[in-house]
Every structure is written in C-alpha cells, then in structure tokens.
Enzyme design. Structure first.
Site, mmCIF file in Angstrom:
data_model
loop_
_atom_site.group_PDB
_atom_site.id
_atom_site.type_symbol
_atom_site.label_atom_id
_atom_site.label_comp_id
_atom_site.label_asym_id
_atom_site.label_seq_id
_atom_site.Cartn_x
_atom_site.Cartn_y
_atom_site.Cartn_z
ATOM 1 N N GLY A 8 19.131 4.404 -18.850
ATOM 2 C CA GLY A 8 20.035 3.914 -17.798
ATOM 3 C C GLY A 8 21.102 5.040 -17.519
ATOM 4 N N GLY A 9 20.667 6.200 -17.573
ATOM 5 C CA GLY A 9 21.754 7.371 -17.226
ATOM 6 C C GLY A 9 22.019 7.440 -15.800
ATOM 7 N N THR A 10 21.181 6.638 -14.808
ATOM 8 C CA THR A 10 21.444 6.992 -13.528
ATOM 9 C C THR A 10 22.046 5.748 -12.949
ATOM 10 O OG1 THR A 10 19.209 6.089 -13.094
ATOM 11 C CG2 THR A 10 19.486 8.512 -12.949
ATOM 12 N N TYR A 136 17.852 -13.067 -19.387
ATOM 13 C CA TYR A 136 18.617 -11.998 -19.834
ATOM 14 C C TYR A 136 19.262 -12.147 -20.756
ATOM 15 C CZ TYR A 136 22.554 -8.587 -18.929
ATOM 16 O OH TYR A 136 23.511 -7.598 -18.770
ATOM 17 N N ASN A 165 32.524 -8.169 -17.143
ATOM 18 C CA ASN A 165 31.888 -7.699 -15.912
ATOM 19 C C ASN A 165 32.472 -6.308 -15.627
ATOM 20 O OD1 ASN A 165 31.571 -10.394 -15.901
ATOM 21 N ND2 ASN A 165 31.075 -10.506 -13.773
ATOM 22 N N ARG A 187 28.927 -6.419 1.896
ATOM 23 C CA ARG A 187 29.036 -7.190 2.886
ATOM 24 C C ARG A 187 30.514 -7.457 3.673
ATOM 25 N NH1 ARG A 187 29.326 -12.754 1.826
ATOM 26 N NH2 ARG A 187 29.973 -12.772 -0.357
ATOM 27 N N ARG A 215 36.932 -14.301 -14.070
ATOM 28 C CA ARG A 215 36.080 -13.161 -14.631
ATOM 29 C C ARG A 215 37.050 -12.366 -15.187
ATOM 30 N NH1 ARG A 215 32.767 -16.364 -14.283
ATOM 31 N NH2 ARG A 215 30.731 -16.354 -13.325
ATOM 32 N N ASP A 277 28.320 -21.344 -8.350
ATOM 33 C CA ASP A 277 29.364 -20.736 -8.940
ATOM 34 C C ASP A 277 28.973 -20.019 -10.171
ATOM 35 O OD1 ASP A 277 31.368 -21.391 -7.622
ATOM 36 O OD2 ASP A 277 32.133 -22.979 -8.263
HETATM 37 P P1 NAP Z 1 22.474 -0.366 -13.451
HETATM 38 O O1 NAP Z 1 23.464 0.148 -12.462
HETATM 39 O O2 NAP Z 1 21.524 -1.471 -12.560
HETATM 40 O O3 NAP Z 1 21.606 0.824 -13.833
HETATM 41 C C1 NAP Z 1 20.332 0.279 -14.819
HETATM 42 C C2 NAP Z 1 19.943 1.577 -15.313
HETATM 43 O O4 NAP Z 1 18.617 1.186 -16.277
HETATM 44 C C3 NAP Z 1 19.481 2.520 -14.230
HETATM 45 O O5 NAP Z 1 19.783 3.835 -14.780
HETATM 46 C C4 NAP Z 1 17.738 2.541 -14.202
HETATM 47 O O6 NAP Z 1 17.257 3.482 -13.887
HETATM 48 C C5 NAP Z 1 17.673 2.016 -15.763
HETATM 49 N N1 NAP Z 1 16.356 1.174 -15.849
HETATM 50 C C6 NAP Z 1 16.245 -0.069 -15.275
HETATM 51 N N2 NAP Z 1 14.832 -0.189 -15.633
HETATM 52 C C7 NAP Z 1 14.320 0.744 -16.459
HETATM 53 C C8 NAP Z 1 13.138 1.096 -16.983
HETATM 54 N N3 NAP Z 1 12.099 0.055 -16.817
HETATM 55 N N4 NAP Z 1 12.833 2.145 -17.618
HETATM 56 C C9 NAP Z 1 13.706 3.160 -17.782
HETATM 57 N N5 NAP Z 1 15.101 2.836 -17.035
HETATM 58 C C10 NAP Z 1 15.261 1.856 -16.429
HETATM 59 O O7 NAP Z 1 23.031 -1.102 -14.285
HETATM 60 P P2 NAP Z 1 24.592 -0.960 -15.229
HETATM 61 O O8 NAP Z 1 25.623 -2.067 -14.490
HETATM 62 O O9 NAP Z 1 24.927 0.255 -15.162
HETATM 63 O O10 NAP Z 1 24.280 -1.581 -16.614
HETATM 64 C C11 NAP Z 1 24.203 -0.870 -17.805
HETATM 65 C C12 NAP Z 1 24.124 -1.655 -18.847
HETATM 66 O O11 NAP Z 1 25.386 -2.651 -19.066
HETATM 67 C C13 NAP Z 1 22.960 -2.729 -18.948
HETATM 68 O O12 NAP Z 1 22.443 -2.979 -20.398
HETATM 69 C C14 NAP Z 1 23.498 -3.944 -18.337
HETATM 70 O O13 NAP Z 1 22.848 -5.266 -19.325
HETATM 71 C C15 NAP Z 1 25.142 -3.896 -19.250
HETATM 72 N N6 NAP Z 1 26.023 -4.713 -18.495
HETATM 73 C C16 NAP Z 1 26.305 -4.537 -17.077
HETATM 74 C C17 NAP Z 1 27.233 -5.535 -16.558
HETATM 75 C C18 NAP Z 1 27.728 -5.332 -15.056
HETATM 76 O O14 NAP Z 1 28.493 -5.969 -14.488
HETATM 77 N N7 NAP Z 1 26.861 -4.374 -14.445
HETATM 78 C C19 NAP Z 1 28.205 -6.329 -17.501
HETATM 79 C C20 NAP Z 1 27.866 -6.301 -18.806
HETATM 80 C C21 NAP Z 1 26.933 -5.587 -19.263
HETATM 81 P P3 NAP Z 1 16.763 3.909 -12.539
HETATM 82 O O15 NAP Z 1 18.096 3.417 -11.701
HETATM 83 O O16 NAP Z 1 16.587 5.324 -12.394
HETATM 84 O O17 NAP Z 1 15.463 3.174 -11.967
HETATM 85 P P1 GDP Z 2 28.166 -13.403 -13.196
HETATM 86 O O1 GDP Z 2 29.657 -12.873 -13.577
HETATM 87 O O2 GDP Z 2 27.266 -13.072 -14.204
HETATM 88 O O3 GDP Z 2 28.220 -14.992 -12.838
HETATM 89 O O4 GDP Z 2 27.647 -12.660 -11.938
HETATM 90 P P2 GDP Z 2 28.203 -12.290 -10.638
HETATM 91 O O5 GDP Z 2 28.926 -11.204 -10.722
HETATM 92 O O6 GDP Z 2 26.984 -12.268 -9.501
HETATM 93 O O7 GDP Z 2 28.989 -13.734 -9.906
HETATM 94 C C1 GDP Z 2 30.283 -13.865 -10.227
HETATM 95 C C2 GDP Z 2 30.812 -14.772 -9.349
HETATM 96 O O8 GDP Z 2 31.095 -14.388 -7.978
HETATM 97 C C3 GDP Z 2 29.961 -16.278 -9.199
HETATM 98 O O9 GDP Z 2 30.712 -17.413 -9.155
HETATM 99 C C4 GDP Z 2 29.323 -16.068 -7.594
HETATM 100 O O10 GDP Z 2 29.133 -17.418 -7.085
HETATM 101 C C5 GDP Z 2 30.572 -15.619 -6.897
HETATM 102 N N1 GDP Z 2 30.246 -14.597 -5.778
HETATM 103 C C6 GDP Z 2 31.129 -14.856 -4.709
HETATM 104 N N2 GDP Z 2 30.753 -13.873 -3.611
HETATM 105 C C7 GDP Z 2 29.454 -13.239 -4.106
HETATM 106 C C8 GDP Z 2 28.556 -12.344 -3.841
HETATM 107 O O11 GDP Z 2 28.663 -11.737 -2.709
HETATM 108 N N3 GDP Z 2 27.635 -11.695 -4.752
HETATM 109 C C9 GDP Z 2 27.373 -12.164 -6.127
HETATM 110 N N4 GDP Z 2 26.574 -11.681 -6.959
HETATM 111 N N5 GDP Z 2 28.222 -13.152 -6.377
HETATM 112 C C10 GDP Z 2 29.465 -13.852 -5.544
#
Ligand code: NAP
Ligand code: GDP
Length: 321
Positions: A8-10, A136, A165, A187, A215, A277
C-alpha cells in the site's frame, strides 16, 4: 541491514511514510514502497513473487480495499473478500519469508457499534461492528486473530496499529469511494470552480448526512511517524490505537467549516439528512500510546486541513479523482 517492504506504499499513508523516511530513515534501513502495479496482493503467486524480489526483513502492511461510508455500504462483500485475501497472502508470505516483524493496519471503525466510550485496544472483538462496514471490519479484525495465531504457533512478531480517521496529501478523492475529508475537498473545489453566474456567497455546499457524527482525525504525516516508532520500538503482538486525543474529536459539520475556511469559501453550508450518517461516534482512547510515547505532538487540525487543501489545489491534475 533492514529491508522494509511497505504494502500500500502508493496510497495516503504509504506516501506519508515515504515523505517521513526522507528525514527519518536510519542508516541501516532500505525502504520499498509497493503499489498494486508491483503485484496484486489478492493473488498468492504475485505476493510471493513480490517478496522474492524484495526479500524484506520487515513489512508495514497498509494495502487494502479502502473507502468511505458510502463505498462500504454498497460493497460489504467485496471489502470482506478482497481484504481477507490480501491479509492472508501478506501475513503467510511474510511468515514463510522469515520476516522478523509485520505491522498491519486496522482502523477505529472496526470496533463494536454498541459499546462504552472511550474505546480501547481490548475491545476489538467485543460485539458486532456498525452494519454499514461489517465486511471491512470483520476482515480487519481477522488480522488481529492471525497475529495472535502466528505468534502462538511460530513465535512471529506480527502486530497491528489502529488509526482513527486519516487525511492528508495523496488521499483518494474519487466521489464514489472517498472518505469525508477528501470527498468534501473534491466537492468544494468543484463548487468554487463551477462555471456559473451564481456569486460565491450564493453557492451552497452540501454536507452528506446530519453533520452531527463525531470523528477523531489524524494527519497522515503524524501517523507515518507513529508507525515508524511502532516498527522500531513497539514489541507487543496486541494492537495499539494511534489516534489524536479524545478532546480533539470534531463534528462532521465542523470539518466542513474548516475545509471552507481553508478554501476561503464564502457560500452557505447545508446538511442533506436524506443521506446516511454511519456510526455516530467511535471515540478511541490513546492512553496506551501516551503511556509509551508521552511527548508525541500531533499537528494542529486546522493547519493540516489547510496543507491538505493546498496540496489538492497544487496537485489537482494528478490527484486520484
Ligand atoms: P489508500 O490511499 O486507498 O491506498 C491503498 C493502497 O493499497 C494503495 O497503495 C493501493 O495500491 C494498495 N492496494 C489496494 N489493493 C491492492 C491489491 N490488491 N494489491 C496490492 N496493493 C493494493 O488507503 P490508505 O488510506 O492509505 O489506507 C492505508 C491503510 O490504513 C489501510 O490498511 C486502511 O484500511 C487503513 N486505514 C485507513 C483510514 C483512512 O481514513 N484512510 C483509517 C483507518 C485505517 P495502488 O494505489 O497502487 O492500486
Ligand atoms: P466513516 O468515518 O467510516 O463513517 O467514513 P466517512 O469518512 O466516509 O464518513 C464520515 C461521516 O461524514 C459520515 O457521517 C458521512 O455521512 C459524512 N459525510 C459528509 N459529507 C461526506 C462526503 O462528501 N463524503 C463522505 N464519505 N462522507 C461524508
């Protein structure tokens, strides 16, 4: 020499780790940041080939199917299957390759829906997750079970972190996939730049849902520093929550206001209560982190939102949207 493979390095967190290694890499470390083009981790042969090519001694396992509330609600089966496959392939290949440590990523949204607050690390498996993202959540919970089982059977040091988050540069801004912060940034940018006769003060930005859910948000670069610390210094198999303090929790409406401020958006902000929500709150305790790393300073939320908005504007052409 430590060879550290970041799956997930990208992505959002992977890119932040890459940025942090520029200043905090140790002399005896080589880091590899792998994306899906380097190997599809749902496929065992491709996973094994990646490990054979890189020969990592440690793994930071971030790769996952990731998305916001609406993407999860529509795709629970895919989130379950894809993440179960990725996690099983990565953990088993890391074991077979004699990796000395694996740090995998869980999330505070996998905790039980009906619970007491604040949530802590002992509560991961206490009850069903929120129905919006059960696919998930159960896939992620299984990482913790696998970590314990690999430790029991083979003595592996496989552990996990539980971020709240996350937001920052290189996020995923695709409307149908994105989390709230990148979704709103995308948006609002579109609204501000829309070709219309309406003056800016008359433009209306819509918050999905009531705006009331709460959050905790961590800046991706702070999380990257904490993950590096976990890799180097956290020795337990048990998960550790990597979150800002409980007092830093904000409402979704406040998030919209902060993004509006960063864009200098002067229009109206309304809530569309016909949209979901999700979980009302998932307030997590960072007491374990604070006890082990008392001096860590989290970045200011408003400043980090401003940096994230500025990054999006500057990198608009290449952003994932
Ligand atoms: P992201 O920006 O969507 O990046 C996902 C990464 O996983 C990308 O590098 C993607 O590669 C790679 N990937 C997805 N499917 C793959 C596959 N089949 N094979 C190889 N690589 C694959 O996600 P992120 O937000 O950085 O999340 C990183 C970690 O944090 C995840 O484990 C996620 O569950 C966790 N997390 C995220 C959040 C959040 O708010 N974003 C919150 C809590 C935990 P490509 O882009 O090259 O396709
Ligand atoms: P969550 O933290 O796993 O629930 O994921 P999200 O980050 O997608 O959403 C957090 C909260 O933001 C939820 O209550 C959504 O209804 C609200 N929300 C408001 N506007 C947006 C939007 O543009 N995109 C997303 N994904 N959520 C939104």
């Amino acid at each position: 020499m430590e060879k550290i493979l970041v799956t997930g390095g990208t992505g959002l967190v992977g890119k932040a780790l890459e940025e942090v290694t520029k200043t905090e890499k140790q002399i005896n470390e080589v880091w590899y940041f792998a994306g899906s083009k380097d190997g599809d981790l749902t496929n065992l042969e491709e996973t094994e080939a990646l490990f054979q090519r890189i020969k990592p001694t440690c793994v930071i396992h971030l790769a996952a199917m990731v998305g916001g509330l609406f993407h999860n609600m529509n795709n629970n089966l895919d989130f379950l299957r894809e993440n179960m496959k990725i996690n099983d392939n990565v953990l088993h290949t890391a074991y077979k390759s004699n990796c000395s440590k694996v740090v995998s990523c869980l999330s505070t949204c996998i905790f039980p829906d009906k619970t007491t607050y604040p949530i802590d690390e002992t509560m991961v498996h206490n009850g069903p997750p929120h129905p919006s993202n059960y696919g998930y959540s159960y896939a992620k919970r299984m990482i913790d079970i696998a970590n314990q089982a690999y430790h029991d059977k083979y003595g592996c040091k496989f552990t996990s972190v539980v971020p709240c988050n996350i937001f920052g540069p290189y996020d995923n801004y695709k409307p149908e996939v994105s989390h709230v912060i990148p979704g709103m940034i995308h948006r609002m940018h579109k609204l501000i730049n829309s070709d219309t006769d309406i003056s800016e003060s008359e433009k209306v930005f819509t918050v999905f849902g009531s705006g009331k859910p709460l959050r905790q948000f961590i800046y991706s670069l702070d999380l990257a520093r904490l993950i590096m610390w976990v890799l180097r210094s956290y020795e337990s198999v048990q998960p550790i929550i990597l979150s800002v303090d409980e007092a830093q929790e904000v409402s979704i409406y406040q998030v919209a206001e902060s993004i509006a401020k960063a864009f200098n958006f002067k229009g109206k902000i309304v809530c569309d209560t016909t949209k979901a929500d999700g979980q009302y709150k998932k307030t997590a305790s960072n007491a374990k982190l604070r006890s082990l790393l008392p001096d860590f300073k989290f970045s200011d939320f408003e400043k980090s939102i401003k940096s994230s908005v500025d990054w999006y504007i500057e990198n608009y052409e290449n952003a994932r949207k």
